[in-house]
Scaffold this active site. Structure first.
Site, mmCIF file in Angstrom:
data_model
loop_
_atom_site.group_PDB
_atom_site.id
_atom_site.type_symbol
_atom_site.label_atom_id
_atom_site.label_comp_id
_atom_site.label_asym_id
_atom_site.label_seq_id
_atom_site.Cartn_x
_atom_site.Cartn_y
_atom_site.Cartn_z
ATOM 1 C CB THR A 153 -5.519 -3.830 2.393
ATOM 2 O OG1 THR A 153 -5.360 -2.389 1.912
ATOM 3 C CG2 THR A 153 -4.259 -4.137 2.925
ATOM 4 C CG ASP A 171 -12.533 2.929 -0.150
ATOM 5 O OD1 ASP A 171 -11.839 2.395 -0.625
ATOM 6 O OD2 ASP A 171 -13.187 3.079 0.866
ATOM 7 C CG ASP A 228 -1.849 -1.180 1.525
ATOM 8 O OD1 ASP A 228 -1.384 -2.310 1.600
ATOM 9 O OD2 ASP A 228 -3.201 -1.016 1.133
ATOM 10 C CD GLU A 277 -6.696 3.216 2.511
ATOM 11 O OE1 GLU A 277 -6.537 2.717 1.520
ATOM 12 O OE2 GLU A 277 -7.096 2.618 3.541
ATOM 13 C CG ASP A 336 -7.947 2.758 -2.024
ATOM 14 O OD1 ASP A 336 -6.845 2.066 -1.620
ATOM 15 O OD2 ASP A 336 -9.067 2.437 -1.526
ATOM 16 C CB ILE A 349 -3.533 -1.957 -1.920
ATOM 17 C CG1 ILE A 349 -2.368 -2.180 -2.564
ATOM 18 C CG2 ILE A 349 -4.298 -3.217 -1.863
ATOM 19 C CD1 ILE A 349 -1.387 -3.177 -1.891
ATOM 20 C CG ASP A 350 -10.450 -0.271 -2.996
ATOM 21 O OD1 ASP A 350 -10.778 -0.154 -1.810
ATOM 22 O OD2 ASP A 350 -11.290 -0.426 -3.843
HETATM 23 N N1 A3P Z 1 -16.830 0.148 8.860
HETATM 24 C C1 A3P Z 1 -16.679 0.310 7.163
HETATM 25 N N2 A3P Z 1 -17.477 0.160 6.332
HETATM 26 C C2 A3P Z 1 -17.291 0.322 5.080
HETATM 27 N N3 A3P Z 1 -16.266 0.319 4.592
HETATM 28 C C3 A3P Z 1 -15.160 0.166 5.135
HETATM 29 C C4 A3P Z 1 -15.281 0.094 6.601
HETATM 30 N N4 A3P Z 1 -14.045 -0.114 7.260
HETATM 31 C C5 A3P Z 1 -13.143 -0.107 6.072
HETATM 32 N N5 A3P Z 1 -14.051 0.172 5.005
HETATM 33 C C6 A3P Z 1 -13.401 0.537 3.512
HETATM 34 O O1 A3P Z 1 -13.588 -0.756 2.865
HETATM 35 C C7 A3P Z 1 -12.699 -0.540 1.723
HETATM 36 C C8 A3P Z 1 -12.554 -2.094 1.034
HETATM 37 O O2 A3P Z 1 -13.997 -2.399 0.407
HETATM 38 P P1 A3P Z 1 -14.533 -3.846 0.202
HETATM 39 O O3 A3P Z 1 -14.792 -4.515 1.532
HETATM 40 O O4 A3P Z 1 -15.598 -3.570 -0.913
HETATM 41 O O5 A3P Z 1 -13.382 -4.504 -0.549
HETATM 42 C C9 A3P Z 1 -11.457 -0.312 2.424
HETATM 43 O O6 A3P Z 1 -10.516 0.056 1.546
HETATM 44 P P2 A3P Z 1 -9.050 -0.399 1.778
HETATM 45 O O7 A3P Z 1 -8.823 -1.896 1.354
HETATM 46 O O8 A3P Z 1 -8.426 0.442 0.692
HETATM 47 O O9 A3P Z 1 -8.485 0.171 3.216
HETATM 48 C C10 A3P Z 1 -11.942 0.560 3.418
HETATM 49 O O10 A3P Z 1 -11.608 1.869 3.001
HETATM 50 MG MG MG Z 2 -10.162 1.197 -0.334
HETATM 51 MG MG MG Z 3 -7.382 0.774 3.964
HETATM 52 MG MG MG Z 4 -6.563 1.169 0.544
#
Ligand code: A3P
Ligand code: MG
Ligand code: MG
Ligand code: MG
Length: 352
Positions: free
Chosen positions: A148, A289, A48, A71, A143, A145-146
């Site tokens: 993670t 996101d 990331d 991020e 972002d 790594i979206d």
């Molecule tokens: N309580 C929450 N509700 C909704 N989204 C959340 C969350 N906590 C973290 N996230 C977000 O959910 C993203 C991932 O989405 P998904 O579950 O659809 O793959 C995360 O991105 P990162 O992985 O970049 O941190 C983070 O920003």
């Molecule tokens: Mg993300």
């Molecule tokens: Mg993150």
């Molecule tokens: Mg991320």
């Protein structure tokens, strides 16, 4: 009238492509102590940080005055306890910055052989993502790594970059190194880059940037309609989505997938709607996101809105403000979905 933003588009694709190579290489070599848990308990890896450093460096070289909403920040890497991770991130970012990808005259991007940066420059590049966002002017949104959690499981994740002007997303690029070209052939070819420019449509490319295919979402069709949703139950309410599904009489189970790869899949016709419903813990969705993914869906013939049917607002700062959920679908399904979502939320309210 839409502006072409040709240079911005080329730069965004080049940055996401490099960061996609970086992250897939990191995954193969990731060791246990290369992941941190952030204040909000979410994970962040050397991948990331290195990917944000790489993308931010490239953006800064080309457009030094453009602010960046990213991020990650480098605070935990600047202290003594972050030394091992810091050194690894500098090494990874420099490998990616100096890689010879044969993409033509990339000297103009400030990358390529001989363009390695110091540790301080790498940390500063990460921290340049500290912009607070807002309603006016140009800005980039990273972002690195979206998904993670998906990345750590070896499943779906995405390298995401958006270019926003006056709170409107103009360019969205999403790199999905693990995404099958065809979801029905999970063991076939993998690795896609999705590109959308406002007013110019959307395309899927291979990770090398070749084979551009225009994207368009198929019209609503009751017998095949289904949902795409997050894997993580903490990120979306699976039970609210199940209620919506029952109201609409959807027979097919949802496709669960991490990251904005969901928007990519939707844009190319895998699934009828992406739903993200609040879990009730007061979490605010982050602009990184959704910014590139929402443009991708819009440029493929879809719409993105919240549970009230209102468009997402990228001008409020780093978040989308009060969480009303996120729904992306083809235009012909919008009215039906809003009605079903409202009905499901009313039942939940009545029960509470
Ligand atoms: N309580 C929450 N509700 C909704 N989204 C959340 C969350 N906590 C973290 N996230 C977000 O959910 C993203 C991932 O989405 P998904 O579950 O659809 O793959 C995360 O991105 P990162 O992985 O970049 O941190 C983070 O920003
Ligand atoms: Mg993300
Ligand atoms: Mg993150
Ligand atoms: Mg991320």
């Amino acid at each position: 009238m839409s502006i072409a933003f040709t240079t911005e588009k080329q730069l965004a694709i080049a940055a996401v492509r490099r960061a996609s190579y970086l992250t897939s290489q990191v995954f193969n070599k990731l060791v246990k102590n290369e992941t941190l848990t952030k204040g909000d308990k979410s994970p962040v890896t050397v991948g990331d940080y290195a990917a944000q450093a790489l993308i931010s460096s490239m953006l800064h070289h080309a457009y030094p005055d453009d602010p960046i909403v990213g991020e990650e920040d480098a605070a935990s890497l600047r202290v003594e306890s972050g030394k091992t991770m810091r050194e690894r991130i500098v090494e990874l970012a420099n490998e990616a910055l100096t890689m010879d990808l044969q993409e033509g005259d990339y000297a103009e991007w400030g990358i390529g052989p001989g363009k390695a940066k110091s540790a301080e420059e790498i940390l500063d590049a990460i921290d340049r993502g500290n912009y607070s966002g807002g309603r006016t002017g140009r800005m980039w949104c990273i972002d690195p790594i979206d998904g993670t959690k998906g990345f750590l499981r070896g499943e779906q994740y995405a390298v995401c970059l958006a270019f926003i002007v006056d709170a409107q997303v103009q360019i969205g690029v999403i790199g999905c190194p693990n995404l099958p070209h065809d979801l029905s052939k999970p063991d076939g070819g993998k690795g896609c880059i999705f590109v959308a420019v406002r007013g110019q449509g959307a395309q899927q490319l291979s990770l090398t940037g070749a084979n551009p295919t225009p994207l368009s979402m198929p019209p609503y069709e009751a017998s095949t309609f289904n949902f795409v949703e997050s894997v993580e139950a903490a990120h979306t309410s699976h039970s609210t989505i199940e209620k919506i599904s029952n109201i609409l009489g959807i027979a097919r189970p949802p496709i669960r997938m991490d990251s904005q790869a969901k928007y990519g899949c939707l844009a190319r016709g895998d699934g009828g709607a992406y739903l993200r419903m609040p879990t009730g813990v007061g979490y605010q969705e982050k602009i990184w996101d959704h910014a590139p993914g929402s443009l991708l869906v819009e440029e493929s013939g879809g719409v993105v809105f919240d549970s009230r049917g209102k468009p997402l607002d990228f001008g409020l700062g780093r978040t989308l403000g009060e969480n009303m959920g996120v729904i992306a679908t083809v235009k012909s399904a919008q009215a039906k979905l809003i009605e079903a979502v409202q009905k499901a939320l009313e039942t939940e309210k009545a029960k509470a």
